[in-house]
Design a protein around this motif. Structure first.
Motif, PDB file in Angstrom:
ATOM      1  N   PRO A 274       0.850  -1.194   0.000  1.00  0.00           N
ATOM      2  CA  PRO A 274       0.000   0.000   0.000  1.00  0.00           C
ATOM      3  C   PRO A 274       0.885   1.242   0.000  1.00  0.00           C
ATOM      4  O   PRO A 274       2.054   1.161   0.365  1.00  0.00           O
ATOM      5  N   TYR A 275       0.342   2.371  -0.411  1.00  0.00           N
ATOM      6  CA  TYR A 275       1.076   3.644  -0.379  1.00  0.00           C
ATOM      7  C   TYR A 275       0.722   4.359   0.913  1.00  0.00           C
ATOM      8  O   TYR A 275      -0.357   4.143   1.465  1.00  0.00           O
ATOM      9  N   VAL A 276       1.610   5.258   1.331  1.00  0.00           N
ATOM     10  CA  VAL A 276       1.249   6.048   2.501  1.00  0.00           C
ATOM     11  C   VAL A 276       0.195   7.080   2.091  1.00  0.00           C
ATOM     12  O   VAL A 276       0.289   7.658   1.008  1.00  0.00           O
ATOM     13  N   ASN A 277      -0.833   7.216   2.896  1.00  0.00           N
ATOM     14  CA  ASN A 277      -1.836   8.255   2.690  1.00  0.00           C
ATOM     15  C   ASN A 277      -2.566   8.173   1.356  1.00  0.00           C
ATOM     16  O   ASN A 277      -3.026   9.190   0.843  1.00  0.00           O
ATOM     17  N   ALA A 278      -2.656   6.986   0.749  1.00  0.00           N
ATOM     18  CA  ALA A 278      -3.287   6.951  -0.570  1.00  0.00           C
ATOM     19  C   ALA A 278      -4.695   6.369  -0.539  1.00  0.00           C
ATOM     20  O   ALA A 278      -5.624   6.933  -1.095  1.00  0.00           O
ATOM     21  N   LEU A 279      -4.867   5.259   0.116  1.00  0.00           N
ATOM     22  CA  LEU A 279      -6.151   4.577  -0.001  1.00  0.00           C
ATOM     23  C   LEU A 279      -6.398   3.729   1.233  1.00  0.00           C
ATOM     24  O   LEU A 279      -5.510   3.002   1.665  1.00  0.00           O
ATOM     25  N   TYR A 353       1.408  18.562   1.073  1.00  0.00           N
ATOM     26  CA  TYR A 353       2.096  19.195  -0.069  1.00  0.00           C
ATOM     27  C   TYR A 353       3.549  18.762  -0.244  1.00  0.00           C
ATOM     28  O   TYR A 353       4.278  19.327  -1.046  1.00  0.00           O
ATOM     29  N   GLU A 354       3.989  17.778   0.528  1.00  0.00           N
ATOM     30  CA  GLU A 354       5.377  17.308   0.368  1.00  0.00           C
ATOM     31  C   GLU A 354       5.374  15.971  -0.372  1.00  0.00           C
ATOM     32  O   GLU A 354       4.552  15.102  -0.097  1.00  0.00           O
ATOM     33  N   LEU A 355       6.320  15.858  -1.308  1.00  0.00           N
ATOM     34  CA  LEU A 355       6.432  14.627  -2.095  1.00  0.00           C
ATOM     35  C   LEU A 355       7.085  13.521  -1.264  1.00  0.00           C
ATOM     36  O   LEU A 355       8.131  13.739  -0.658  1.00  0.00           O
ATOM     37  N   GLY A 439       7.071  22.145   0.000  1.00  0.00           N
ATOM     38  CA  GLY A 439       6.013  22.149  -1.016  1.00  0.00           C
ATOM     39  C   GLY A 439       6.430  21.471  -2.307  1.00  0.00           C
ATOM     40  O   GLY A 439       6.114  21.948  -3.405  1.00  0.00           O
ATOM     41  N   THR A 440       7.156  20.339  -2.201  1.00  0.00           N
ATOM     42  CA  THR A 440       7.644  19.671  -3.413  1.00  0.00           C
ATOM     43  C   THR A 440       6.546  18.913  -4.156  1.00  0.00           C
ATOM     44  O   THR A 440       6.783  18.332  -5.198  1.00  0.00           O
ATOM     45  N   SER A 441       5.353  18.891  -3.599  1.00  0.00           N
ATOM     46  CA  SER A 441       4.299  18.128  -4.281  1.00  0.00           C
ATOM     47  C   SER A 441       3.020  18.948  -4.421  1.00  0.00           C
ATOM     48  O   SER A 441       1.930  18.431  -4.244  1.00  0.00           O
ATOM     49  N   LEU A 452       3.279  26.115   4.706  1.00  0.00           N
ATOM     50  CA  LEU A 452       4.355  25.211   4.291  1.00  0.00           C
ATOM     51  C   LEU A 452       5.463  25.170   5.338  1.00  0.00           C
ATOM     52  O   LEU A 452       6.005  24.110   5.635  1.00  0.00           O
ATOM     53  N   LEU A 453       5.790  26.352   5.895  1.00  0.00           N
ATOM     54  CA  LEU A 453       6.865  26.386   6.891  1.00  0.00           C
ATOM     55  C   LEU A 453       6.517  25.547   8.124  1.00  0.00           C
ATOM     56  O   LEU A 453       7.392  24.980   8.766  1.00  0.00           O
ATOM     57  N   LYS A 454       5.217  25.470   8.392  1.00  0.00           N
ATOM     58  CA  LYS A 454       4.777  24.661   9.549  1.00  0.00           C
ATOM     59  C   LYS A 454       5.174  23.198   9.404  1.00  0.00           C
ATOM     60  O   LYS A 454       5.314  22.476  10.389  1.00  0.00           O
TER      61      LYS A 454
END
Ligand SMILES: C[S@@+](CC[C@H](N)C(=O)[O-])C[C@H]1O[C@@H](n2cnc3c(N)ncnc32)[C@H](O)[C@@H]1O
Length: 474
Positions: A274-279, A353-355, A439-441, A452-454
């Motif tokens: 499974p992916y993290v945070n995907a399904l 928002y992070e890849l 914010g790479t994603s 984002l800084l948080k």
């Protein structure tokens, strides 16, 4: 060669002047005998996008399943790195793609998944059923069809136990009553001693319920169910023509972090975790599992990559996931024979928002637990094909991480201190990257800079709670 008729049948590229189709070329390439190092270099010659290849042949089509991989991925590794009679394992087998390909190619296989629906489907796809058995089932089903009762006597109780009220509207009285009639007929089949037919019937029932949930009202339940059974019968008969010496298939409804598989007994692993945070797989299968009397709460508690918790700090999901995957990879190392290949297929995910490039985390872990990463192959997913369900979101590429077991891991998968240590290192490296660039994603809507800084603080907080977050829930 199995599937040849299928491949020619599905051929979209002209063979007018005797040119080989891409599918034939591919099969020719992977079917030759190679030394280990030659087989490794053949991996560079395969076009991993497998554009326009048939993927739903024979029993692969039995049941929809989210985030399944295409059969050509396990097929390639089975052909290149195993011989007939070897044993292939998929510790996250889902609907059994690896297991079916092993079966079709005369390799023994073990399919493990915590989702009981997954192991049921995998078992049914690899269990040939005699025509006399099907004739018995047909008799039972025609009696059922004649007396399909609509007196609603079971409806009230069922309706009360359906999980989500909004979607429960799909299950109106007529539908519930029909589903119950099918379920009761199948119970009779079991009582009369036809266990394989019972499992086949439950898979057809589950697939019918899936169609209901996906397509809503307007599905003619009993017709759809009967059509499913008919098509499964035809596909199993076709499969029987291809599989001459029936290989052993074992399905285990178990946890990848504690595999019930013998040490050093496996010749190849091909899997997609499974992916993290995907399904949340439990959410996708809630209705089917409920109807089949399966415990989806237990599955929900132990499923890897689920995201219905740690709402306040989503990065805790990442440390939990890395811990779970590290344990699973250590178990893969334990059961695999030395020098053999382990293949993990995974896409990127996104958290706040992070890849999240899972394959990089896995490759880094590999070196710590007795695996040598050999190569990482990038492949595009054919967007015209629907591999995933709506809630997975868009996943348009994935990575195939190929590793070789070079030695036994020095510690065992239940060593919490080791898991904690490695996850802390990985999370600290991740935090360093995020400090450099956030914010790479970002896809679509732009978050504020403050938000984002948080993420930097959130990741630091998540590092603090690693020792508790990586523990297996009891
Ligand atoms: C990406 S899917 C695998 C799909 C599969 N390759 C196929 O083609 O159908 C990941 C699977 O991991 C399973 N899973 C989640 N947590 C698990 C655990 N703790 N142990 C074993 N399997 C788990 C899910 O039920 C799901 O079937």
């Amino acid at each position: 060669m199995y599937g040849c008729e299928k491949i020619l049948y599905n051929n979209t590229q002209s063979t007018l002047f005797g040119e080989k189709t891409t599918e034939q070329e591919y099969l020719g390439l992977v079917s030759k005998q190679y030394t280990f190092s030659e087989a490794i270099s053949v991996l560079d010659e395969v076009d991993w996008d497998f554009k326009d290849f048939a993927t739903q042949y024979l029993t692969h089509r039995f049941h929809s399943y989210p985030a399944r991989f295409i059969p050509q991925i396990p097929l390639t590794f089975i052909k290149l790195f195993t011989d007939e009679g070897d044993t292939v394992l998929d510790p996250f087998c889902g609907c059994g793609t690896t297991i079916v390909e092993s079966f079709l190619n005369n390799r023994n296989s073990i399919g493990n998944d915590f989702n009981p629906l997954a192991t049921l489907i995998s078992k049914v796809k690899t269990t040939l059923v005699d025509e006399t058995e099907f004739r018995y089932l047909n008799r039972k089903l025609s009696v059922m069809k004649r007396y399909l009762d609509l007196d609603y006597k079971r409806v009230e109780d069922r309706a009360e136990h359906l999980p989500n009220r909004k979607i429960s509207k799909i299950f109106n009285k007529v539908i519930i009553s029909k589903l119950e009639a099918i379920r009761e007929t199948l119970l009779e089949v079991k009582e009369e001693g036809h266990d394989d037919l019972y499992d086949l019937g439950r898979t057809a029932l589950s697939s019918t319920i899936w169609a209901l949930v996906e397509n809503g009202n307007g599905v003619n339940v009993d017709d759809l169910f009967l059509r499913k059974v008919k098509s499964m019968r035809e596909r199993l008969n076709e499969t029987a023509k291809v599989v001459k010496n029936i290989p052993d298939v074992k399905t285990i409804n178990g946890d990848s972090r504690k595999l019930e598989v013998e040490t050093d007994s496996i010749d190849l692993i091909v899997t997609s975790p499974p992916y993290v945070n995907a399904l949340d797989y439990y959410r996708a299968h809630m209705y089917n599992m409920l109807w089949l009397g399966m415990d989806f709460d237990l599955f929900r508690k132990h499923e890897i990559g689920g995201h219905s918790h740690f709402i306040a700090n989503r990065f805790r999901l990442l440390s939990e996931y890395l811990g779970d995957m590290l344990r699973s990879m250590m178990e893969m190392n334990r059961v695999l024979t030395k020098d053999k290949i382990c293949v993990i297929v995974v896409g990127n995910s996104s958290l706040e928002y992070e890849l999240i490039e899972s394959h990089r985390f896995f490759a880094e872990m590999a070196g710590r637990i007795g695996f040598k990463p050999i190569k990482t192959i990038h492949r595009n997913i054919d967007k015209t094909k629907k591999y995933t369900s709506a809630d997975v979101g868009k996943i348009d590429d994935e990575y195939i991480l190929v590793m070789q077991k070079t030695e036994d891991a020095e510690v065992t998968a239940d060593d919490d201190n080791f898991i904690s240590e490695i996850v802390t290192e990985q999370m600290t490296d991740f935090s360093e990257q995020i400090k450099k660039v956030q914010g790479t994603s970002i896809r679509g809507r732009m978050p504020t800079k403050e938000r984002l800084l948080k993420n930097i603080d959130r990741i630091s907080d998540a590092i603090e709670t690693i020792p508790q977050d990586i523990k297996i829930k009891v």
